[in-house]
Write an enzyme that holds these catalytic residues in place. Structure first.
Site, mmCIF file in Angstrom:
data_model
loop_
_atom_site.group_PDB
_atom_site.id
_atom_site.type_symbol
_atom_site.label_atom_id
_atom_site.label_comp_id
_atom_site.label_asym_id
_atom_site.label_seq_id
_atom_site.Cartn_x
_atom_site.Cartn_y
_atom_site.Cartn_z
ATOM 1 N N GLU A 438 0.788 -1.244 0.000
ATOM 2 C CA GLU A 438 0.000 0.000 0.000
ATOM 3 C C GLU A 438 0.815 1.287 0.000
ATOM 4 O O GLU A 438 0.259 2.358 0.170
ATOM 5 C CB GLU A 438 -0.996 0.009 1.176
ATOM 6 N N GLU A 536 -7.177 -7.600 -1.251
ATOM 7 C CA GLU A 536 -7.533 -7.363 0.148
ATOM 8 C C GLU A 536 -8.979 -6.915 0.229
ATOM 9 O O GLU A 536 -9.420 -6.062 -0.538
ATOM 10 C CB GLU A 536 -6.659 -6.273 0.789
#
Length: 859
Positions: A438, A536
């Protein structure tokens, strides 16, 4: 410690200081109560490990000091002589300490003096010329500046775990006598020969695998010899060798090339796509002269190709994003894997690791994403994945922060990446290398004010670390796997020069997506993305009362906002989000136990029901999209495991107990999955998703039930042909046509779906009810069980409901083990047979009588 006020004589290595203090009675269980904060002083101290040892090293003989892992900042001394400093948890260290051991024969000391990781990170941050956001959040009760130290990033806290910035020798340490040579690493790079393609692997064409192997070794003296590489192929050993000649003492390397016909070895396949075939590849060195012959170093290898397809579409914007193994498209079904424990030595025998991996296999998963905020796992992790056909999405250990790019930091990273690639690249289970978790999204989406002011400057740092440093090493050492700059990523515009596509991380047209929305009704499919790949997504739940009771005190579990439970909730507004979602999904107004509970027991159960519903709805959505325009290539929910007893996104609790979600995952990841959708236009459709490599032929059974009746209203049997590697629509009906003749609606009725093959073997069960059960009134039910039979490690029993359907039937026991199904829906007159596996069952009849039951009807 630094001033000697604490001195422990029974420390254990490998280990961590917290565990040594626990054994000495200086601290209590670190995971209990508020001890993560109470014992923060341990993290802030500087600790020294020392011992005496004996070794008789004669003049001219050589010995290496090997440290497989030091956590993290330390100075090493032998006989009070400085050896080296360490500052990277992920480095393996080998030091020639021969001369130091000659000075005091048979009586030596070694000392490893640690510096607090928290204090070190703070000092390094103070040297930075500009701010580098570390992603910390005060609600996590953690420490700052983790991005300035090469250590497990989540040891400074995360939204699912506490802060324990451990110190210690966390991996083996030993002396290695050196006589002639000692091989320290064997790193094979296996690829198809020029002129062959992955598609050829499924034909009779005779192609060749090239095995270019880098063999690293230490030499005790100038010497010559041969490096011999042996592959134990199906039809006998295949041998190659290369001459070596070294003129100095130290570490050297040689490359040996070996070729093997594709007809001499069988392919390694991911779970569900074919057999797992592994072969031994051994390396040895035959040295000229009178040197002791060292045993061969053996690596287990597999033969397979991996491709990441990112191809532009002709009829829509964007590119594809899916994987092919041995030229066959693979739908990734799996989960994100975090560290097994905050204290790695607690699983020194690997039992918990093995249990977690086996649990993933039992839930029909084929991939684990080894998340970037954790650790490079032990050899056992990758060996098990190789053997079980579990693919590994391997992420380098950077997460949710921006990182330094000074020369010292980059040199440390270079060594880390080189060592880990050389250690791991022989594993066929590793699907790809990913740069971080991320960090690209944080930069592009503007997570922090500093990056919004000068995004370009931070983008230069990003490129310097992940592309010019890490990707350069990956390209040089292992070109057989895809490299992703980050997850999520939007892919690249070009490979040469390597140019990222800088788009918002939520853009569904490219790359993978991390999707979280805790405010929407989680079963509202129209609000879900249609990504190329979902790497995710998830929803929180509480762990079981039994788990929470092991670390809490009286009064801690009376309601969800006690001081204890608030302390354990590291996700902002997480408990409120769970309660709101429960209220959206279920009719809790009818529940006296929920309105006036004696403790959070009912909320724990409902939170696990809600988590199960939310993740199931999203996963089924992504699996159906495999045959849509999105061509979704995988679904990996967040997260598999826990590091403590707290509300998190996990499907398995800290003690290994399966939550309801994990049982549900076993169903929604089944190779053949039946699911249903109700469109906004009132069309009800039943889909069968088939991940098998052959078409599925069987029968779809549809049964409509009223919630308050003991007999079905309508039963339909339909031929089911589901294409391989696709989702097929088996039935389409107008909801009006389906329900009006039997005077039904989704507030009073639900639909039972069963898919079975031509032998009447059930492959998938599912139930379709309204997107929300808020308006559904459920009748209380009585559940009865009867012992059927037992063995030394299992008990099989039957369960049935009384006069109406029982939703989310949940069975609990104090014994460690796993049911073959749980958290299911039970229909009247259905006699469901269940088996519980455990080595601690004892008396089967007493066990069955001790079982505890919950269901939504009785809450």
């Amino acid at each position: 410690n630094s001033n000697g006020s604490y001195s422990i004589s029974n420390a254990i290595v490998p280990g961590q200081i917290h565990l040594d203090l626990l054994r000495a009675g200086i601290v209590e269980e670190p995971l209990a109560g508020f001890n993560d904060v109470k014992y923060r002083w341990v993290d802030l101290e500087n600790w020294t490990y020392e011992r005496s040892f004996q070794v008789d090293l004669k003049h001219g003989e050589r010995a290496l000091l090997v440290l497989e892992g030091v956590d993290t900042v330390a100075s090493i001394f032998i006989n009070d002589h400085f050896v080296a400093n360490t500052s990277n948890m992920f480095h393996r260290h080998l030091f020639d300490v021969s001369t130091l051991l000659e000075t005091a024969p048979n009586n030596h000391t070694i000392r490893v003096s640690f510096t607090s990781a928290v204090q070190y990170a703070l000092s390094q941050a103070a040297l930075s010329a500009y701010p580098l956001p570390d992603g910390s959040d005060p609600i996590q009760n953690g420490e700052r500046n983790r991005n300035f130290i090469r250590k497990m990033q989540s040891s400074f806290s995360w939204d699912w775990g506490p802060a324990f910035a451990t110190q210690g020798i966390w991996a083996p340490i030993y002396l290695l006598p050196l006589d002639g040579t000692h091989i320290t690493n064997v790193a094979p790079q296996i690829s198809l020969a020029d002129g062959c393609s992955p598609a050829d692997l499924l034909t009779d064409r005779d192609c060749y695998w090239n095995i270019g192997t880098a063999v690293t070794f230490w030499a005790s003296k100038p010497l010559g010899g041969k490096v011999i590489l042996t592959l134990e192929a199906s039809q006998g050993p295949i041998v190659a060798q290369a001459d070596v000649s070294v003129s100095d003492v130290g570490e050297h390397s040689a490359t040996v090339a070996l070729s093997v016909s594709t007809k001499q070895v069988e392919l390694w396949w991911p779970r569900g796509y074919g057999d797992v075939r592994l072969y031994n590849l051994s390396a040895s060195i035959a040295v000229e002269g009178r040197y002791k012959q060292q045993p061969a170093t053996v690596k287990t290898v597999g033969f397979r190709t991996v491709e990441l397809l990112q191809e532009p579409y002709e009829s829509q914007e964007g590119t594809s994003f899916y994987f092919r193994v041995n030229s066959v498209p693979i739908f990734l079904k799996g989960v994100n894997f975090i560290p097994v424990d905050m204290f790695y030595a607690r699983d020194s025998d690997g039992d918990r690791l093995r249990s977690l991996i086996n649990s993933a296999v039992e839930a029909n998963m084929n991939v684990l994403r080894n998340w970037g905020g954790g650790i490079y796992q032990s050899d056992m992790f990758y060996d098990l994945c190789d053997q079980l056909g579990l693919m590994v999405w391997e992420e380098f250990k950077f997460a949710c922060a921006l990182y330094p790019t000074d020369s010292h930091f980059l040199q440390s990273v270079e060594t880390e990446i080189q060592q880990q690639l050389n250690r791991l690249m022989h594993h066929p289970s590793i699907l790809l290398w990913s740069g971080n978790n991320e960090n690209q999204a944080a930069l592009v989406d503007g997570w922090w004010a500093e990056t919004q002011i000068n995004t370009f400057a931070y983008a230069i740092d990003y490129d310097k670390l992940y592309h010019k440093t890490i990707k350069t090493i990956v390209d040089r050492l292992d070109s057989t796997r895809p490299f992703l700059s980050s997850s999520p990523t939007k892919g690249i515009l070009s490979e040469d020069p390597y140019t990222l596509r800088w788009l918002n991380s939520s853009d569904e047209r490219f790359g993978d997506v991390h999707f979280y929305d805790y405010d929407m009704l989680c079963t509202n499919l129209s609000a879900l993305p249609q990504p190329r790949l979902a790497s995710e997504y998830g929803f929180q739940s509480f762990p079981s009362m039994r788990s929470l009771q092991t670390v809490s005190m009286e009064g801690d579990l009376l309601h969800p906002f006690t001081t204890f439970l608030t302390h354990r909730q590291h996700h902002a507004n997480g408990t409120e989000q769970m309660i709101r979602q429960i209220a959206k999904l279920f009719n809790t107004g009818q529940s006296a136990a929920f309105k006036a509970p004696k403790d959070i027991g009912p909320l724990v159960f409902l939170s696990q029901c809600a988590q199960s519903v939310c993740v199931e709805a999203q996963t089924q959505h992504y699996r159906r999209l495999r045959s849509s325009a999105a061509q979704t290539g995988g679904a990996l929910y967040w997260q598999l495991n826990d590091v403590w007893q707290a509300p998190t996104w996990s499907s398995i609790e800290y003690d290994g107990r399966w939550k309801m979600l994990h049982y549900t995952a076993k169903r929604f990841f089944a190779p053949v999955l039946v699911s249903a959708v109700e469109s906004d236009q009132g069309l009800f459709s039943v889909h069968v998703t088939n991940d098998l490599r052959t078409d599925f032929v069987g029968t779809l059974l549809m049964t409509i039930w009223r919630y308050d009746r003991s007999e079905p209203l309508k039963t339909m049997e339909v031929d089911c042909i589901a294409k391989s590697a696709a989702t097929s629509v088996i039935v389409e009906h107008s909801v009006t046509d389906l329900f009006e003749p039997i005077k039904c609606s989704f507030s009073t009725c639900l639909i039972q779906l069963t898919v079975q093959d031509t032998n009447q073997t059930i492959h998938s069960r599912n139930v379709y009810f309204s997107a929300s059960l808020r308006d559904v009134i459920l009748r209380p039910v009585t559940l009865t069980v009867e012992l059927l039979h037992s063995t030394s490690s299992s008990v099989t029993f039957s369960i049935q409901t009384s006069a109406s359907v029982a939703l989310f039937v949940w069975i609990q026991t104090v014994i460690s083990g796993v049911f073959d199904d749980n958290g299911f829906h039970l229909f009247p007159k259905e006699l469901r047979s269940l088996t519980f596996q455990s080595s601690d069952i004892g008396d089967p009849e007493k066990f069955v009588k001790s079982l505890e039951f919950q269901c939504l009807n009785n809450i």
